[in-house]
Design an enzyme around this catalytic site. Structure first.
Site, PDB file in Angstrom:
ATOM      1  N   ARG A 228     -81.018  35.526  46.600  1.00 32.91           N
ATOM      2  CA  ARG A 228     -80.414  36.858  46.627  1.00 32.91           C
ATOM      3  C   ARG A 228     -80.908  37.613  47.859  1.00 32.91           C
ATOM      4  O   ARG A 228     -82.051  37.470  48.261  1.00 32.91           O
ATOM      5  CB  ARG A 228     -80.811  37.644  45.367  1.00 32.91           C
ATOM      6  CG  ARG A 228     -80.187  37.120  44.096  1.00 32.91           C
ATOM      7  CD  ARG A 228     -80.442  38.062  42.923  1.00 32.91           C
ATOM      8  NE  ARG A 228     -81.846  38.160  42.576  1.00 32.91           N
ATOM      9  CZ  ARG A 228     -82.628  39.189  42.875  1.00 32.91           C
ATOM     10  NH1 ARG A 228     -82.162  40.226  43.556  1.00 32.91           N
ATOM     11  NH2 ARG A 228     -83.889  39.200  42.509  1.00 32.91           N
TER      12      ARG A 228
ATOM     13  N   TYR B 299     -74.446  31.813  47.486  1.00 31.50           N
ATOM     14  CA  TYR B 299     -75.576  31.416  46.643  1.00 31.50           C
ATOM     15  C   TYR B 299     -75.780  32.312  45.429  1.00 31.50           C
ATOM     16  O   TYR B 299     -75.774  33.554  45.546  1.00 31.50           O
ATOM     17  CB  TYR B 299     -76.879  31.425  47.465  1.00 31.50           C
ATOM     18  CG  TYR B 299     -77.943  30.567  46.824  1.00 31.50           C
ATOM     19  CD1 TYR B 299     -78.008  29.202  47.079  1.00 31.50           C
ATOM     20  CD2 TYR B 299     -78.862  31.102  45.934  1.00 31.50           C
ATOM     21  CE1 TYR B 299     -78.953  28.399  46.471  1.00 31.50           C
ATOM     22  CE2 TYR B 299     -79.823  30.306  45.320  1.00 31.50           C
ATOM     23  CZ  TYR B 299     -79.860  28.949  45.608  1.00 31.50           C
ATOM     24  OH  TYR B 299     -80.810  28.161  44.997  1.00 31.50           O
TER      25      TYR B 299
ATOM     26  N   GLY C 180     -77.058  34.627  42.687  1.00 31.10           N
ATOM     27  CA  GLY C 180     -76.786  36.009  42.314  1.00 31.10           C
ATOM     28  C   GLY C 180     -75.908  36.748  43.317  1.00 31.10           C
ATOM     29  O   GLY C 180     -75.317  37.777  42.983  1.00 31.10           O
TER      30      GLY C 180
ATOM     31  N   LYS D 110     -76.093  39.064  38.074  1.00 30.02           N
ATOM     32  CA  LYS D 110     -76.847  40.280  38.411  1.00 30.02           C
ATOM     33  C   LYS D 110     -75.899  41.435  38.755  1.00 30.02           C
ATOM     34  O   LYS D 110     -76.165  42.584  38.415  1.00 30.02           O
ATOM     35  CB  LYS D 110     -77.787  40.013  39.588  1.00 30.02           C
ATOM     36  CG  LYS D 110     -78.740  38.855  39.363  1.00 30.02           C
ATOM     37  CD  LYS D 110     -79.644  39.083  38.193  1.00 30.02           C
ATOM     38  CE  LYS D 110     -80.669  37.960  38.051  1.00 30.02           C
ATOM     39  NZ  LYS D 110     -81.551  38.148  36.909  1.00 30.02           N
TER      40      LYS D 110
ATOM     41  N   HIS E  39     -82.574  43.360  31.880  1.00 30.43           N
ATOM     42  CA  HIS E  39     -82.994  42.098  32.470  1.00 30.43           C
ATOM     43  C   HIS E  39     -84.028  41.470  31.529  1.00 30.43           C
ATOM     44  O   HIS E  39     -85.230  41.490  31.817  1.00 30.43           O
ATOM     45  CB  HIS E  39     -83.589  42.410  33.848  1.00 30.43           C
ATOM     46  CG  HIS E  39     -83.897  41.215  34.679  1.00 30.43           C
ATOM     47  ND1 HIS E  39     -84.801  41.250  35.723  1.00 30.43           N
ATOM     48  CD2 HIS E  39     -83.422  39.942  34.647  1.00 30.43           C
ATOM     49  CE1 HIS E  39     -84.873  40.063  36.289  1.00 30.43           C
ATOM     50  NE2 HIS E  39     -84.046  39.249  35.660  1.00 30.43           N
TER      51      HIS E  39
ATOM     52  N   SER F 206     -89.753  38.335  38.294  1.00 27.39           N
ATOM     53  CA  SER F 206     -89.686  36.899  38.577  1.00 27.39           C
ATOM     54  C   SER F 206     -91.099  36.314  38.687  1.00 27.39           C
ATOM     55  O   SER F 206     -92.072  37.041  38.921  1.00 27.39           O
ATOM     56  CB  SER F 206     -88.883  36.637  39.835  1.00 27.39           C
ATOM     57  OG  SER F 206     -89.442  37.363  40.885  1.00 27.39           O
TER      58      SER F 206
ATOM     59  N   CYS G  61     -92.861  35.016  36.262  1.00 29.71           N
ATOM     60  CA  CYS G  61     -93.710  35.249  35.083  1.00 29.71           C
ATOM     61  C   CYS G  61     -93.376  34.271  33.956  1.00 29.71           C
ATOM     62  O   CYS G  61     -93.868  34.420  32.846  1.00 29.71           O
ATOM     63  CB  CYS G  61     -93.543  36.677  34.575  1.00 29.71           C
ATOM     64  SG  CYS G  61     -94.324  37.897  35.642  1.00 29.71           S
TER      65      CYS G  61
ATOM     66  N   ASP H 220     -82.257  35.509  30.322  1.00 29.10           N
ATOM     67  CA  ASP H 220     -82.295  36.412  31.491  1.00 29.10           C
ATOM     68  C   ASP H 220     -81.760  37.813  31.228  1.00 29.10           C
ATOM     69  O   ASP H 220     -82.277  38.763  31.801  1.00 29.10           O
ATOM     70  CB  ASP H 220     -81.506  35.767  32.644  1.00 29.10           C
ATOM     71  CG  ASP H 220     -81.808  36.405  33.993  1.00 29.10           C
ATOM     72  OD1 ASP H 220     -82.968  36.779  34.226  1.00 29.10           O
ATOM     73  OD2 ASP H 220     -80.879  36.535  34.822  1.00 29.10           O
TER      74      ASP H 220
ATOM     75  N   ASN I  15     -86.561  28.073  45.698  1.00 31.36           N
ATOM     76  CA  ASN I  15     -85.591  28.754  44.836  1.00 31.36           C
ATOM     77  C   ASN I  15     -84.441  27.805  44.449  1.00 31.36           C
ATOM     78  O   ASN I  15     -83.329  28.245  44.190  1.00 31.36           O
ATOM     79  CB  ASN I  15     -85.054  30.007  45.548  1.00 31.36           C
ATOM     80  CG  ASN I  15     -84.300  30.935  44.598  1.00 31.36           C
ATOM     81  OD1 ASN I  15     -84.647  31.073  43.427  1.00 31.36           O
ATOM     82  ND2 ASN I  15     -83.235  31.561  45.092  1.00 31.36           N
TER      83      ASN I  15
ATOM     84  N   ARG J 114     -82.163  25.514  42.134  1.00 29.49           N
ATOM     85  CA  ARG J 114     -81.700  25.945  40.803  1.00 29.49           C
ATOM     86  C   ARG J 114     -80.990  24.838  40.055  1.00 29.49           C
ATOM     87  O   ARG J 114     -80.409  23.926  40.664  1.00 29.49           O
ATOM     88  CB  ARG J 114     -80.708  27.109  40.969  1.00 29.49           C
ATOM     89  CG  ARG J 114     -81.298  28.356  41.581  1.00 29.49           C
ATOM     90  CD  ARG J 114     -81.959  29.197  40.548  1.00 29.49           C
ATOM     91  NE  ARG J 114     -82.829  30.213  41.128  1.00 29.49           N
ATOM     92  CZ  ARG J 114     -83.413  31.158  40.392  1.00 29.49           C
ATOM     93  NH1 ARG J 114     -83.228  31.224  39.100  1.00 29.49           N
ATOM     94  NH2 ARG J 114     -84.222  32.035  40.962  1.00 29.49           N
TER      95      ARG J 114
ATOM     96  N   GLY K 120     -97.129  27.619  25.456  1.00 26.17           N
ATOM     97  CA  GLY K 120     -96.961  27.574  23.991  1.00 26.17           C
ATOM     98  C   GLY K 120     -97.967  28.450  23.260  1.00 26.17           C
ATOM     99  O   GLY K 120     -97.708  28.911  22.134  1.00 26.17           O
TER     100      GLY K 120
ATOM    101  N   ASN L 183     -98.738  31.370  23.973  1.00 25.36           N
ATOM    102  CA  ASN L 183     -98.249  32.759  23.876  1.00 25.36           C
ATOM    103  C   ASN L 183     -97.672  33.032  22.484  1.00 25.36           C
ATOM    104  O   ASN L 183     -97.516  34.187  22.085  1.00 25.36           O
ATOM    105  CB  ASN L 183     -97.215  33.045  24.968  1.00 25.36           C
ATOM    106  CG  ASN L 183     -97.848  33.028  26.356  1.00 25.36           C
ATOM    107  OD1 ASN L 183     -99.054  33.250  26.482  1.00 25.36           O
ATOM    108  ND2 ASN L 183     -97.065  32.749  27.378  1.00 25.36           N
TER     109      ASN L 183
HETATM  110  O1  O2Y Z   1     -81.703  33.501  43.924  1.00 23.01           O
HETATM  111  C1  O2Y Z   1     -80.776  33.771  43.178  1.00 23.01           C
HETATM  112  O2  O2Y Z   1     -79.654  34.033  43.576  1.00 23.01           O
HETATM  113  C2  O2Y Z   1     -80.981  33.742  41.748  1.00 23.01           C
HETATM  114  S1  O2Y Z   1     -81.962  35.036  41.150  1.00 23.01           S
HETATM  115  C3  O2Y Z   1     -82.120  34.801  39.446  1.00 23.01           C
HETATM  116  C4  O2Y Z   1     -81.503  33.728  38.839  1.00 23.01           C
HETATM  117  C5  O2Y Z   1     -81.613  33.550  37.488  1.00 23.01           C
HETATM  118  C6  O2Y Z   1     -82.319  34.474  36.761  1.00 23.01           C
HETATM  119  N1  O2Y Z   1     -82.924  35.518  37.343  1.00 23.01           N
HETATM  120  C7  O2Y Z   1     -82.860  35.689  38.666  1.00 23.01           C
HETATM  121  C8  O2Y Z   1     -83.582  36.901  39.209  1.00 23.01           C
HETATM  122  O3  O2Y Z   1     -83.675  37.105  40.397  1.00 23.01           O
HETATM  123  O4  O2Y Z   1     -84.064  37.682  38.371  1.00 23.01           O
HETATM  124 MN    MN Z   2     -83.500  37.294  36.318  1.00 24.89          MN
END
Ligand code: O2Y
Ligand code: MN
Length: 601
Positions: free
Chosen positions: A72, A214, A216, A223, A243, A265, A267, A290, A380, A382, A511, A513
């Protein structure tokens, strides 16, 4: 069979975009298997997609993005509200008239040589009173196949839209028109970051994205719609677009509770959504990883749906150990982007839990050998996978009524000060905790602020479609509007990431947690022990079930202690960060901060 539009406003908009972008053809997506498979075949034939070994990953494909188009682009994300004050200090604002003029120049002829796809999609189960419809126009077949996994697309959505239903207009172009006879590249996009635009027009419920293919930036349901535009709709209509993951936890006695969780992110949000409890007899199932849309039900409780239908998960670090359920989700019918390719047609990434093979093709398509000094997968990288393939998906994950939320977790990555878990006193205090959450800035981002806390209210900082001060006010308004305040979810501030002075993690996480979730369930049931402290209700060390776990008592005491001096510094840092909200910071937040300071003595 392509979809058929029987909606005048939609047809007019499609015609208008066609005239501007000048594609070679227009195709309305019906959402069928044949359409999905046909598009993937075309992309395999053109070299844009690589089919993986069907013996190892049936129905799976690998895509490699352009090296400039990997995440993003927050600095090119715009909230073009009519008034700059509505966008607030945390968003990039541009005057919508100016932005439209600038982008219209870019869009003019931008789809030449390409097909323009019209994707009707539903965020949330089709027909749910909490769901909403969007239509994405795109010139990227990669976007179409990803949107088919991440949302519900096609003819059923057109039916639900009827002749005059409302929809969010989402326009996307990769910004790479083709001259007659020009051969396409495998990942078309605008090469310069200044040529990318992720623009939101909140009053018009409209998104214009240009130049990136790409994640988001391009899958506009995620998003752009489900958070930035939906947060504005939620403010105007009295609900919450957040979120947050949504999980279901069930005790050995069969009592189930639904919990949302907001985390910035890095976490482990997807891992928590799919957690395998280590406390005997407890079970966790996934509703979403998410995003959560929440509305009051007739019984006065907040009900949540996961507006998505898939997971767009980060691959590096995902392993059988960190998230076995995600690994089992992606065994078939999954799209991988920017991971490494093994010589036998499978995928590999750093942190997958197996030794790197002697040879790979890396995410840039180059030969890779262990020790070559480069990562094989992009950090990053995916996977896009259908949520229904998740082995721990809750049976009710698509219930149109949603699931009633009992607790909301907020948290970040904090080495010190913030205890393992802290229960808010009430709704206003919970929103205060949500407003101060965040993570320490790590060396992963080049910054002179390493070690400082980046406050990220409810993990929404990059996703609030309006003024962040008004966003906190909206949370307070939701509490005030609750039909029955005793039925509001309880808010908990959690921190899995405490470290010793030597840098060792003091809590095992993953686990384990579930032990914290168990205490939260006990609190909800009125049985869990807690000490009322200056910062909230904190469990004594013996209130967390540690059976079978070897965490030294001293470590438990450290991670559950209220560090008065640390919190006094925290108060000063929060006061500083609150300045950025300007006049729109709700007075309730300053009141909460002053009261915290007083309680700390
Ligand atoms: O890098 C991207 O375009 C994806 S960002 C993303 C993807 C899945 C869930 N959360 C996120 C985020 O940036 O919070
Ligand atoms: Mn997210």
């Amino acid at each position: 069979m392509a979809g058929v539009i029987n909606h005048k406003k939609l047809q007019d908009w499609v015609d208008e975009i066609k005239a501007m972008c000048q594609p070679d053809d227009v195709y309305v997506c019906d959402g069928s298997d044949a359409e999905y498979n046909g598009l993937l075949k075309k992309m395999v034939d053109s070299g844009a997609a690589i089919p993986l070994n069907p013996q190892k990953r049936p129905g799976c494909y690998l895509f490699r993005s352009h090296s400039s188009d990997v995440a993003r682009v927050e600095n090119r994300t715009f909230i073009a509200s009519k008034s700059q004050d509505d966008a607030g200090p945390t968003n990039n604002w541009i005057d919508p008239v100016q932005l439209k003029a600038e982008m219209t120049k870019k869009y003019t002829g931008s789809m030449k040589g390409r097909t323009m796809y019209v994707i009707p999609y539903s965020m949330g189960p089709i027909g749910s009173p909490i769901s909403k419809i969007g239509v994405e126009i795109t010139d990227s077949p990669y976007v179409v196949v990803n949107m088919r996994i991440m949302t519900r697309i096609g003819t059923d959505v057109l039916k639900a839209l009827g002749a005059d239903g409302d929809f969010v207009r989402c326009l996307h172009s990769v910004g790479a028109p083709l001259a007659p006879g020009q051969k396409d590249v495998s990942w078309p996009c605008a090469q310069s970051v200044d040529d990318k635009y992720i623009s939101h027009f909140p009053e018009e419920r409209m998104i214009w994205s240009y130049g990136s293919g790409y994640g988001g930036n391009a899958l506009l349901g995620k998003k752009c719609f489900a958070l930035r535009i939906a947060s504005v709709q939620a403010r105007d209509e009295g609900w919450l677009a957040e979120h947050m993951l949504i999980l279901k936890i069930t005790s050995p006695q069969g009592d189930s509770k639904y919990v949302c969780g907001a985390f910035p992110s890095a976490c482990g949000k997807t891992n928590l959504a799919m957690l395998v409890p280590t406390v005997p007899g407890w079970k966790v199932e996934t509703i979403g990883d998410d995003i959560s849309w929440m509305k009051f039900g007739k019984d006065g409780r907040l009900y949540a749906i996961n507006p998505e239908a898939g997971f767009f998960g980060v691959a590096p670090g995902t392993s059988m150990e960190s998230n076995g359920s995600a690994m089992r989700t992606i065994v078939k019918d999954t799209i991988f982007t920017n991971v490494a390719l093994t010589d036998d047609g499978d995928v590999w990434w750093e942190g997958i839990g197996t030794e790197p093979p002697a040879h790979l093709i890396d995410w840039e398509g180059k030969d890779w050998t262990p020790g070559c000094g480069r990562n094989a997968a992009h950090a990053n990288a995916r996977f896009t996978a259908p949520a229904k393939q998740c082995p721990v998906i809750a049976p009710e994950w698509e219930d149109p009524a949603g699931v009633p939320i009992s607790a909301i977790l907020v948290g970040g990555r904090r080495k010190t000060t913030v205890p393992l878990v802290n229960e808010s006193f009430d709704w206003g205090h919970g929103i205060f905790l949500g407003s101060i959450m965040g993570s320490e800035i790590t060396a992963a981002v080049i910054s002179d602020k390493v070690g400082q806390v980046r406050r990220d209210p409810f993990a929404m900082l990059p996703f609030i479609g309006y003024h962040a001060g008004d966003y906190l006010k909206h949370w307070l308004d939701i509490g005030a509007a609750a039909p029955d305040k005793t039925k509001l979810p309880k808010i908990y501030y959690v921190n899995w990431f405490r470290r010793s002075p030597e840098g060792k993690f003091l809590w095992p996480g993953y686990g384990d947690n579930s032990r914290v979730l168990k205490w939260i369930c006990e609190r909800l049931a009125g049985t869990g022990k807690a000490n009322k402290t200056a910062i909230g209700n904190v469990p004594p060390a013996d209130a967390i079930d540690l059976s079978g776990l070897n965490v030294p008592k001293a470590d438990m005491e450290t991670i559950l202690a209220v560090d008065t001096e640390g919190w006094k510094s925290e108060v000063a840092s929060i006061r500083e960060s609150y300045k950025s909200y300007g006049a729109k910071l709700p007075a309730e937040m300053t009141k909460q901060l002053d009261e915290l300071e007083k309680r700390l003595g």
